[in-house]
Design a protein around this motif. Structure first.
Motif, PDB file in Angstrom:
ATOM      1  N   TRP A 108       0.864  -1.185   0.000  1.00 60.80           N
ATOM      2  CA  TRP A 108       0.000   0.000   0.000  1.00 60.80           C
ATOM      3  C   TRP A 108       0.893   1.225   0.000  1.00 60.80           C
ATOM      4  N   THR A 109       0.551   2.250  -0.769  1.00 61.45           N
ATOM      5  CA  THR A 109       1.341   3.481  -0.783  1.00 61.45           C
ATOM      6  C   THR A 109       0.608   4.556   0.016  1.00 61.45           C
ATOM      7  N   TYR A 110       1.332   5.172   0.926  1.00 61.92           N
ATOM      8  CA  TYR A 110       0.758   6.169   1.841  1.00 61.92           C
ATOM      9  C   TYR A 110       1.408   7.541   1.629  1.00 61.92           C
ATOM     10  N   MET A 196      -8.481 -20.700  -6.117  1.00 63.25           N
ATOM     11  CA  MET A 196      -7.126 -20.189  -6.368  1.00 63.25           C
ATOM     12  C   MET A 196      -6.925 -18.930  -5.542  1.00 63.25           C
ATOM     13  N   THR A 197      -5.682 -18.689  -5.139  1.00 58.19           N
ATOM     14  CA  THR A 197      -5.376 -17.464  -4.390  1.00 58.19           C
ATOM     15  C   THR A 197      -4.246 -16.737  -5.108  1.00 58.19           C
ATOM     16  N   ILE A 198      -4.490 -15.465  -5.407  1.00 58.26           N
ATOM     17  CA  ILE A 198      -3.505 -14.686  -6.161  1.00 58.26           C
ATOM     18  C   ILE A 198      -3.306 -13.313  -5.513  1.00 58.26           C
ATOM     19  N   ALA A 199      -2.107 -12.770  -5.732  1.00 63.18           N
ATOM     20  CA  ALA A 199      -1.807 -11.399  -5.311  1.00 63.18           C
ATOM     21  C   ALA A 199      -1.810 -10.531  -6.560  1.00 63.18           C
ATOM     22  N   VAL A 200      -2.715  -9.545  -6.573  1.00 61.33           N
ATOM     23  CA  VAL A 200      -2.811  -8.614  -7.704  1.00 61.33           C
ATOM     24  C   VAL A 200      -2.176  -7.309  -7.248  1.00 61.33           C
ATOM     25  N   GLU A 201      -1.248  -6.762  -8.039  1.00 62.95           N
ATOM     26  CA  GLU A 201      -0.459  -5.644  -7.522  1.00 62.95           C
ATOM     27  C   GLU A 201       0.063  -4.697  -8.594  1.00 62.95           C
ATOM     28  N   PRO A 202      -0.802  -3.800  -9.093  1.00 63.53           N
ATOM     29  CA  PRO A 202      -0.302  -2.806 -10.040  1.00 63.53           C
ATOM     30  C   PRO A 202       0.774  -1.906  -9.434  1.00 63.53           C
ATOM     31  N   MET A 203       1.843  -1.706 -10.208  1.00 62.36           N
ATOM     32  CA  MET A 203       2.908  -0.752  -9.864  1.00 62.36           C
ATOM     33  C   MET A 203       2.913   0.271 -10.989  1.00 62.36           C
ATOM     34  N   SER A 228       6.440   6.605  -7.978  1.00 59.46           N
ATOM     35  CA  SER A 228       5.757   5.356  -8.301  1.00 59.46           C
ATOM     36  C   SER A 228       4.893   4.918  -7.121  1.00 59.46           C
ATOM     37  N   ALA A 229       3.758   4.290  -7.436  1.00 59.26           N
ATOM     38  CA  ALA A 229       2.870   3.785  -6.370  1.00 59.26           C
ATOM     39  C   ALA A 229       2.570   2.316  -6.610  1.00 59.26           C
ATOM     40  N   HIS A 230       2.136   1.647  -5.563  1.00 57.70           N
ATOM     41  CA  HIS A 230       1.990   0.187  -5.585  1.00 57.70           C
ATOM     42  C   HIS A 230       0.872  -0.202  -4.617  1.00 57.70           C
ATOM     43  N   PHE A 231      -0.181  -0.793  -5.159  1.00 55.20           N
ATOM     44  CA  PHE A 231      -1.288  -1.263  -4.309  1.00 55.20           C
ATOM     45  C   PHE A 231      -1.525  -2.740  -4.593  1.00 55.20           C
ATOM     46  N   GLU A 232      -1.601  -3.518  -3.536  1.00 52.34           N
ATOM     47  CA  GLU A 232      -1.689  -4.983  -3.689  1.00 52.34           C
ATOM     48  C   GLU A 232      -2.626  -5.587  -2.654  1.00 52.34           C
ATOM     49  N   HIS A 233      -3.459  -6.504  -3.126  1.00 53.27           N
ATOM     50  CA  HIS A 233      -4.240  -7.351  -2.221  1.00 53.27           C
ATOM     51  C   HIS A 233      -4.023  -8.817  -2.600  1.00 53.27           C
ATOM     52  N   THR A 234      -4.041  -9.671  -1.584  1.00 59.20           N
ATOM     53  CA  THR A 234      -4.143 -11.114  -1.820  1.00 59.20           C
ATOM     54  C   THR A 234      -5.629 -11.447  -1.833  1.00 59.20           C
TER      55      THR A 234
END
Ligand code: MG
Ligand code: MG
Length: 248
Positions: A108-110, A196-203, A228-234
């Protein structure tokens, strides 16, 4: 092979994901000008241990920190150090926790204090790109549909899509099959199945999409030094959609 998780494995991944989400919530209030990234790392380490888990990234492939902390033009894999946060910085905390052998992963980008309009724009739309990607997930869709949704959204807002780094399957290893790129073509790639379990994470970047590695052999930065920013959820793929495992 892409692993479909058993109910038992999913229960453990929900716990791991919850710990990751709670670690973000816990650290958030410490993100202020003057704190060092080393101090944030120590808080994260102690908190994750207190919850009966271990930090997934500690010594993963040799990484010398408990979490990754990347500032401004740093995209990923920043090493915690004595660097102090400054008003106007943006900081990405990429946190993984392992509970009874299963992992959760969320970045997460803060903002640090008040940030520029441009950085606000980057954070808003990178977060939105994550949810655009997640919104198409359900049993039976191609992975390329997810990638394409992220790319289309990012490009609509003129943000650079980093291509060399991708999301991933996750389970009893942090990084499993499949790769989850943030660019791609609809109706291509593996088909997602419930369980299925995946981590999606746009940078995403405010400038060009190209990246470089610093001399520490870890930190990835934008080549043009743009933020640059990065947000990711599993997430867990379900019959009708998805469940976020790393919820806040
Ligand atoms: Mg991560
Ligand atoms: Mg990840």
């Amino acid at each position: 092979m892409i692993v479909v998780k058993s109910d038992y494995e999913i229960e453990l991944m929900k716990k791991a994901g919850l710990i990751v989400g709670d670690t973000h919530n816990y650290l958030k209030k410490y993100i202020k000008p003057g704190i060092t990234t080393k101090r944030l790392e120590k808080l994260a380490y102690d908190y994750i241990i207190s919850r009966g888990a271990t930090p997934s990234f500690y010594h993963l492939y040799g990484f010398p920190g408990a979490i990754c902390i990347s500032i401004n033009e740093e995209v990923v894999h920043g090493i915690p150090s004595n660097r102090k946060l400054k008003e106007g910085d943006i900081i990405t905390l990429d946190i993984g926790a392992c509970y009874k052998g299963y992992h959760g992963d969320s970045a997460w980008t803060y903002p640090v204090g008040k940030i520029s309009k441009e950085k606000e724009y980057l954070l808003k739309h990178t977060k939105e790109a994550l949810f655009e990607g997640l919104s198409v997930i359900k049993d039976g869709v191609h992975l390329g549909d997810v990638s394409n949704a992220i790319q289309k959204y990012a490009e609509k807002y003129n943000l650079g899509v980093v291509r060399e780094l991708v999301g991933h399957g996750i389970g009893n290893k942090v990084h499993e099959k499949p790769d989850v790129p943030n660019f791609g073509t609809s109706k291509t790639g593996p088909i997602l199945k419930a369980g299925m379990t995946i981590a999606v994470e746009p940078m995403l970047t405010l400038g060009k999409r190209y990246i470089a590695e610093l001399d520490d052999d870890w930190t990835i930065v934008t080549e043009d030094n743009s933020p640059s920013a990065h947000f990711e959820h599993t997430v867990l793929v379900t019959k009708d959609g998805y469940t976020i495992l790393t919820k806040r």
